[in-house]
Write a protein that holds these residues in place. Structure first.
Motif, mmCIF file in Angstrom:
data_model
loop_
_atom_site.group_PDB
_atom_site.id
_atom_site.type_symbol
_atom_site.label_atom_id
_atom_site.label_comp_id
_atom_site.label_asym_id
_atom_site.label_seq_id
_atom_site.Cartn_x
_atom_site.Cartn_y
_atom_site.Cartn_z
ATOM 1 N N THR A 520 0.855 -1.182 0.000
ATOM 2 C CA THR A 520 0.000 0.000 0.000
ATOM 3 C C THR A 520 0.891 1.232 0.000
ATOM 4 O O THR A 520 1.679 1.436 0.933
ATOM 5 N N ILE A 521 0.799 2.040 -1.070
ATOM 6 C CA ILE A 521 1.584 3.269 -1.158
ATOM 7 C C ILE A 521 0.947 4.310 -0.250
ATOM 8 O O ILE A 521 -0.242 4.605 -0.357
ATOM 9 N N VAL A 522 1.755 4.882 0.640
ATOM 10 C CA VAL A 522 1.264 5.882 1.584
ATOM 11 C C VAL A 522 1.719 7.285 1.180
ATOM 12 O O VAL A 522 0.972 8.254 1.318
ATOM 13 N N ASP A 523 2.932 7.381 0.661
ATOM 14 C CA ASP A 523 3.518 8.670 0.265
ATOM 15 C C ASP A 523 3.530 8.762 -1.252
ATOM 16 O O ASP A 523 4.421 8.201 -1.911
ATOM 17 N N PRO A 524 2.562 9.466 -1.859
ATOM 18 C CA PRO A 524 2.486 9.505 -3.325
ATOM 19 C C PRO A 524 3.582 10.363 -3.958
ATOM 20 O O PRO A 524 3.783 10.293 -5.168
ATOM 21 N N VAL A 525 4.272 11.172 -3.173
ATOM 22 C CA VAL A 525 5.342 11.999 -3.732
ATOM 23 C C VAL A 525 6.579 11.154 -3.989
ATOM 24 O O VAL A 525 7.181 11.196 -5.067
ATOM 25 N N HIS A 526 6.969 10.369 -3.000
ATOM 26 C CA HIS A 526 8.182 9.563 -3.128
ATOM 27 C C HIS A 526 7.904 8.118 -3.523
ATOM 28 O O HIS A 526 8.833 7.371 -3.834
ATOM 29 N N GLY A 527 6.659 7.725 -3.509
ATOM 30 C CA GLY A 527 6.324 6.353 -3.870
ATOM 31 C C GLY A 527 5.789 6.243 -5.293
ATOM 32 O O GLY A 527 5.344 7.228 -5.893
ATOM 33 N N ARG A 528 5.826 5.049 -5.806
ATOM 34 C CA ARG A 528 5.283 4.792 -7.138
ATOM 35 C C ARG A 528 3.772 4.971 -7.126
ATOM 36 O O ARG A 528 3.119 4.909 -6.076
ATOM 37 N N ASP A 529 3.211 5.211 -8.315
ATOM 38 C CA ASP A 529 1.762 5.381 -8.393
ATOM 39 C C ASP A 529 1.040 4.126 -7.934
ATOM 40 O O ASP A 529 -0.012 4.190 -7.293
ATOM 41 N N ARG A 530 1.611 2.989 -8.245
ATOM 42 C CA ARG A 530 0.974 1.726 -7.888
ATOM 43 C C ARG A 530 2.012 0.614 -7.955
ATOM 44 O O ARG A 530 2.898 0.637 -8.806
#
Length: 547
Positions: A520-530
């Motif tokens: 589950t991506i929590v940080d959309p800035v540093h994490g991938r979209d999915r």
């Protein structure tokens, strides 16, 4: 855009239906049709946003010809909403008022015809009323007579009266009254003269039920002679009474030169009309009910032996979720952690200031015990790996340490245990980077990847890296005196990791483990979209599982 005042819209709508305004707050009285018969109701619209539903009360139902009607509350209020609630449109107040009248009429109509008895029986406890408490007993599934206690907890809270098994919950400050419970496996049914007001009527009521427990009449008389509370526990209600002696029985009981219970018991059989009843009712609150109510037919983790290793930020949230999904019900939940709670932990831990300096495992065990006193939870303050024999007797081992060294060390004896034929499951949960994502990985030893396979070789890249930039450095906070360095991240990331883990555990327990690697991506800035959920294949050269 101007719109008419909702109160005038409601007024015009209701007066057009023959209703009369009788006073604030927007209260009207008028007729509705129930199976073609006219009854008078009162409707009060105190909240024109409809966040609080209008109160509807039956004023005159004589035309229905029924002595007792289902869906009526104390004071004649009509329970007109079903299990899904009732949604009213605040932008159409006139239409909302008409819908309230229509739902009230339908609720009264359900009190008649083929389903009338069923409707009343479903709400039987609401019409019994009297002293109210909770039932924390897990009752047998077949007709039986059970010795119980009504415990008054030393908390002073409204939940202070609880029905429990005889001699259970022996906590300091608790007081108790003995009770006898008659268990039915069929719903209690409505009967003429309900609810009974005297013991002779109660005996007649029980005799008219389907499959009362063997020996029930003697048990009722015995308990009455002891002045015990008597409860009838059935799938649709838990109701009962406390006896109050009158007439000759009261004189026998009050005899100054010695009260003889046997003589009172012998006198009861012919004087049941002299025993008045003070009604009582209880709501189910046993552990299995509290857990199973929201599992939607699944068993969850009920009956599964679970070990949770790591009572830190992930483990704290996860322990609470686990017991809510059945861990500690009909099988033990064991918590492991060697550390104590420090001030630096508080910003992202489920435990609070009052637990500082306590062993995390001990404090967390007490915390989850607060969910329900019957949760079977124990704790061990030490190295879980040194207790592998106990871990191997579990059904599910959960690694919530977030420490790759500990996870790898658990992976190794787990794989050996699976090779020896032990049916263990090993579930890992961790926070990736500085709270970019929560991840979980379930290993069932069934030919798919193990934990070591998640990296492309020792020290290599994660195969399922949620970072937008896989080469980005993880920020670390420096160590301070008395505390080591740590990876800072906000509390949403461990909550996400815990949620993934408990869902994976429940899926496994239900026989459908699904995808083993979940993100589950929590940080959309540093994490991938999915990052897709997958069930990884093993690495051909994995040092742990390829040989």
């Amino acid at each position: 855009m101007n719109s008419p005042d909702p109160i005038w819209t409601i007024h015009a709508t209701l007066t057009a239906k023959g209703f009369t305004y009788i006073g604030p707050p927007a209260t009207y009285q008028g007729p509705i049709k129930v199976h073609g018969k006219t009854v008078t109701i009162e409707a009060a619209f105190s909240d024109l946003s409809f966040a609080t539903l209008p109160v509807v009360r039956l004023v005159d139902g004589a035309a229905l010809g029924e002595r007792q009607i289902a869906h009526l509350l104390v004071g004649g209020g009509i329970c007109y909403t079903d299990e899904g609630g009732l949604v009213l449109d605040l932008y159409d107040p006139g239409g909302a008022a008409l819908r309230v009248l229509n739902e009230a009429a339908k609720a009264l109509e359900r009190s008649f015809g083929a389903r009338s008895r069923h409707e009343f029986d479903n709400e039987l406890a609401a019409y019994w009323r009297g002293r109210y408490f909770y039932s924390a007993m897990q009752l047998p599934s077949s007709p039986a007579i059970v010795a119980a206690d009504i415990v008054k907890l030393g908390t002073g809270k409204p939940s202070g009266l609880v029905l429990v098994a005889r001699d259970a919950w022996q906590a300091k400050g608790n007081t108790r009254e003995q009770a006898t419970v008659l268990v039915f496996d069929r719903p209690l049914r409505h009967a003429e003269g309900f609810p009974p007001e005297r013991l002779d009527q109660a005996i007649a009521y029980i005799a008219g039920q389907e499959k009362p427990p063997p020996g029930w009449q003697a048990a009722v008389l015995d308990a009455s002679a002891r002045l015990e509370d008597i409860l009838l526990a059935a799938p649709n209600a838990i109701v009962g009474w406390r006896s109050r002696l009158t007439g000759t029985l009261a004189l026998i009981h009050a005899k100054p030169k010695g009260f003889r219970p046997n003589f009172l018991r012998a006198s009861l059989a012919s004087r049941t009309k002299e025993v008045m009843l003070k009604h009582e009712s209880a709501t189910k609150a046993d552990l299995r009910f509290c857990v199973g109510r929201n599992l939607d037919g699944r068993t969850g983790l009920i009956g599964k032996r679970v070990a949770l290793i790591g009572c830190g930020t992930i483990g704290g949230y996860l322990a609470h979720l686990l017991v809510q999904n059945g861990a500690g019900c009909d099988a033990p939940l064991t918590l492991y952690d060697p550390d104590t709670l420090k001030p630096g932990n508080l910003g992202r831990h489920v435990l609070g200031f009052g637990d500082l300096a306590r062993p995390k495992a001990e404090a967390l065990a007490a915390f989850v015990q607060g969910f329900h006193p019957d949760v079977d939870v124990t704790y061990r303050q030490g190295n879980a790996l040194a207790d592998w024999d106990a871990l191997a007797r579990c059904d599910l081992i959960i690694d919530a340490t977030g420490d790759a060294n500990v996870s790898t060390a658990l992976n190794d004896p787990y794989l050996r245990a699976r090779m020896d034929g032990q049916q263990l499951a090993l579930l890992h949960a961790w926070v990736f980077g500085n709270g970019v994502a929560g991840q979980s990985f379930l290993n069932l030893g069934d030919g798919l990847a193990c934990y070591r396979c998640l990296r492309a070789g020792f020290g290599g890249q994660w195969r399922y890296n949620p970072m937008r930039d896989p080469d980005a450095e993880v920020r670390r906070a420096p160590a301070h005196c008395g505390e080591g360095g740590y990876v800072p991240f906000p509390s949403d990331a461990p909550v996400a990791a815990a949620a993934l883990a408990v869902r994976a555990a429940v899926d496994w327990a239900g026989g459908e483990p699904g995808h083993r690697m979940r993100t589950t991506i929590v940080d959309p800035v540093h994490g991938r979209d999915r990052l897709a959920w997958v069930s990884p294949d093993p690495l051909a050269q994995c040092a742990a599982c390829s040989g």
